[in-house]
Scaffold this motif. Structure first.
Motif, PDB file in Angstrom:
ATOM      1  N   THR A  20       0.825  -1.211   0.000  1.00  0.00           N
ATOM      2  CA  THR A  20       0.000   0.000   0.000  1.00  0.00           C
ATOM      3  C   THR A  20       0.857   1.259   0.000  1.00  0.00           C
ATOM      4  O   THR A  20       0.476   2.287  -0.558  1.00  0.00           O
ATOM      5  N   ARG A  21       2.029   1.188   0.625  1.00  0.00           N
ATOM      6  CA  ARG A  21       2.919   2.351   0.659  1.00  0.00           C
ATOM      7  C   ARG A  21       3.490   2.687  -0.710  1.00  0.00           C
ATOM      8  O   ARG A  21       3.961   3.796  -0.945  1.00  0.00           O
ATOM      9  N   GLY A  22       3.494   1.726  -1.636  1.00  0.00           N
ATOM     10  CA  GLY A  22       3.982   1.969  -2.993  1.00  0.00           C
ATOM     11  C   GLY A  22       5.442   2.314  -3.098  1.00  0.00           C
ATOM     12  O   GLY A  22       5.808   3.256  -3.806  1.00  0.00           O
ATOM     13  N   THR A 173      -1.099  -3.750  -6.072  1.00  0.00           N
ATOM     14  CA  THR A 173      -1.434  -2.496  -5.374  1.00  0.00           C
ATOM     15  C   THR A 173      -0.294  -1.504  -5.490  1.00  0.00           C
ATOM     16  O   THR A 173      -0.502  -0.313  -5.751  1.00  0.00           O
ATOM     17  N   ARG A 174       0.913  -2.012  -5.261  1.00  0.00           N
ATOM     18  CA  ARG A 174       2.082  -1.167  -5.371  1.00  0.00           C
ATOM     19  C   ARG A 174       2.202  -0.576  -6.765  1.00  0.00           C
ATOM     20  O   ARG A 174       2.502   0.602  -6.947  1.00  0.00           O
ATOM     21  N   SER A 176      -0.224  -0.033  -8.971  1.00  0.00           N
ATOM     22  CA  SER A 176      -1.253   0.988  -9.180  1.00  0.00           C
ATOM     23  C   SER A 176      -0.877   2.291  -8.486  1.00  0.00           C
ATOM     24  O   SER A 176      -1.045   3.389  -9.037  1.00  0.00           O
ATOM     25  N   GLN A 177      -0.355   2.145  -7.247  1.00  0.00           N
ATOM     26  CA  GLN A 177       0.063   3.336  -6.515  1.00  0.00           C
ATOM     27  C   GLN A 177       1.196   4.056  -7.242  1.00  0.00           C
ATOM     28  O   GLN A 177       1.195   5.292  -7.370  1.00  0.00           O
ATOM     29  N   LEU A 180      -0.063   5.842 -10.364  1.00  0.00           N
ATOM     30  CA  LEU A 180      -0.708   7.111 -10.011  1.00  0.00           C
ATOM     31  C   LEU A 180       0.340   8.161  -9.666  1.00  0.00           C
ATOM     32  O   LEU A 180       0.263   9.311 -10.110  1.00  0.00           O
ATOM     33  N   ASN A 181       1.339   7.743  -8.880  1.00  0.00           N
ATOM     34  CA  ASN A 181       2.407   8.684  -8.523  1.00  0.00           C
ATOM     35  C   ASN A 181       3.161   9.176  -9.753  1.00  0.00           C
ATOM     36  O   ASN A 181       3.528  10.358  -9.846  1.00  0.00           O
TER      37      ASN A 181
END
Length: 541
Positions: A20-22, A173-174, A176-177, A180-181
């Motif tokens: 989640t922290r990416g 998840t990472r 996707s994060q 986005l970043n």
């Protein structure tokens, strides 16, 4: 057979939290691998997976991380140094389970067995997009090894399969994060670039280094990215750009001509030094950056052309005003000058005049003749003299002018050379006026070389025009002087040595023929005049 339990819930939560922290891929793999090895009592872990468009292999030999390594693979099935496991890995990835190893596979398509060469216990777990043990497609696999052959793995396979599913979810998840970043970084990069490029008062030598600071911020690894901009003969680059081994680039195009390009690269430090280190979105980003720079360059060129035309308009307006004034002055002076010369001649015809009186009369006549020359130059500048244009052989006029000035060249220690194109076309003009242009410029060159020097004259055709280039290696002119040399009455000579009309008259004659005259010079580097005249039959607007 020894059974070892591990804190499943705590480990699962840590893996999900990490995703989640990416973090960056290397940081993510290192942290997750250490968590798994320290909590499950395995001795090594290998992750082979597809992350977006990149295939990679990550290995950690122990919880300390001392033997960790990471590399990019051409695909998931790239061979390693353990050939015995290749068909098993292939079975985990594709479901094509080899018969001789079928007994080691679980219903969830994981494999548990032993590695004969090293005596290790091996567990290979599929990485799937969902937690279902039968779901496809498989993103890759996790391979765990233990040197303890008495390790009871069978009782923990279900939990390990669930953990591999959580790891796959964390990878997704990472990703996707990070995506986005990355989009946020790219948009911020373009915004900052747009804000910078709209500041029209920043000179290029200050502008491009600022661009090179902004552009790397939009890429995956801004701390490693280096940038460079090539623009015609100029190059601007970050300090570390020359060490880059992976580079993407985009051309800079102006007026359908490629005038340069922008480049972004990474040095060879593992993943960042390989060609597939760049995302497709980053190719779109560098293209967008190139378009922004092109728009800025077009705007700068437009501003420069606008300033040039405004300067020409102001110059033409000044010349027109001064021309009208000069014509009026010349006509007012003509009649009294004629009277002065006429009466001086009449007095000179008288007998019995002393030699002193006759000498004074001669001075009066010389001064009046000089004034007549000035008046004629004023009328020429104002274009008030009648002109009957005809076809003019520029080469012939150059030869006549050089021959006429030959004595002056020799007396001043000046070497003269000429390169005249043999097939040059005639121009329309008054021979005397064109010759006066050449004469004024060459005399100006002679006066710029008080200690001697060299003058070269070149003629050539360029389609619809004939060019005459006159160079000297004299004292040269400053930028300020160059901007004023065609203004009437402007001169750098001492009082009594010039009227300041020679180059103004030359400019006026050339302009009246529909041509142009340009000058390039620098102090101590000589001067170059280029006269361009339309060939006969070509009308200049």
């Amino acid at each position: 057979m020894k059974s070892r339990s591990f804190p499943f819930v705590e480990l699962a939560g840590s893996i999900l939290e990490c995703g989640t922290r990416g973090p960056e891929r290397l940081e993510f793999l290192q942290e997750v691998s250490r968590l798994i090895l320290s909590q499950t009592h395995f001795d090594s872990i290998q992750v082979r997976a597809r992350d977006d468009r990149l295939y990679y292999r990550w290995t950690l030999e122990s919880a300390s991380g001392a033997s960790a390594y990471h590399r990019v693979e051409p695909d998931l099935s790239a061979p390693t140094d353990t050939p015995q496991l290749e068909p098993i890995r292939h079975g985990v990835l594709t479901g094509e389970i080899p018969d001789e190893h079928a007994g080691g596979f679980t219903p969830g398509r994981s494999y548990v067995g032993y590695l004969d060469a090293t005596g290790e216990t091996v567990v290979i777990l599929a990485l799937r997009k969902t937690l279902s043990p039968s779901a496809d497609p498989v993103l890759g696999f996790v391979e765990l090894r233990s040197r303890d052959r008495d390790f009871d793995i069978a009782s923990q396979v279900d939990a390990l399969e669930f953990l591999s599913g959580l790891l796959a979810l964390s990878i997704a998840t990472r990703r996707s994060q990070l995506q986005l970043n990355e989009r946020v970084k790219e948009l911020r990069c373009l915004y900052e670039l747009s804000q910078l490029l709209h500041q029209r008062d920043i000179p290029f030598d200050s502008l491009f280094p600022e661009i090179l600071k902004i552009v790397p911020r939009g890429f995956q690894f801004p701390e490693s990215a280096q940038a460079a901009i090539l623009l015609d003969a100029r190059k601007y680059a970050s300090d570390g750009f020359e060490a880059c081994t992976a580079v993407i680039r985009a051309p800079l195009v102006l007026d359908e001509r490629q005038c340069g390009e922008i480049r972004v690269g990474y040095p060879n430090d593992g993943i960042r030094g390989m060609e597939n280190a760049f995302l497709p979105e980053e190719k779109s980003l560098i293209d967008a950056v190139a378009r922004e720079i092109e728009v800025m360059l077009e705007r700068r060129l437009f501003d420069e052309e606008k300033r040039r035309l405004e300067s020409q308009l102001r110059h033409a307006d000044r010349l027109s005003t001064v021309g009208e004034l000069s014509a009026g002055i010349a006509h007012e002076l003509n009649e009294p000058l004629s009277d002065i010369l006429g009466f001086a001649e009449l007095i000179g015809d008288e007998r019995g005049l002393s030699s002193a009186v006759r000498e004074d009369l001669q001075r009066i006549e010389r001064s009046a003749m000089h004034m007549r020359t000035v008046v004629r130059e004023l009328l020429t500048f104002a274009r008030k003299l009648p002109e009957d244009n005809e076809q003019v052989d520029v080469n012939a006029l150059v030869r006549e002018t050089l021959a006429f000035l030959d004595g002056r060249f020799k007396s001043h220690g000046i070497n003269v050379s000429s390169t005249l194109e043999g097939t040059i076309k005639p121009v329309m003009g008054v021979p005397g006026r064109v010759k006066q242009v050449l004469m004024n410029i060459i005399v100006n060159a002679i006066q710029a070389m008080p200690e001697g020097g060299s003058i070269s004259v070149e003629t050539r055709s360029t389609g619809s025009s004939v060019k005459v280039v006159i160079r000297d290696n004299g004292v040269g002119m400053s930028h300020d002087v160059q901007e004023r040399i065609f203004l009437p009455f402007f001169t750098t000579k001492d009082v009594g040595e010039g009227t300041g009309l020679g180059l103004s008259v030359a400019h006026g004659i050339v302009a009246s023929l529909g041509g142009t005259i340009a000058v390039e010079s620098a102090p101590g580097e000589g001067t170059r005049f280029e006269i361009s005249l339309p060939v006969a039959g070509v009308h200049s607007v």
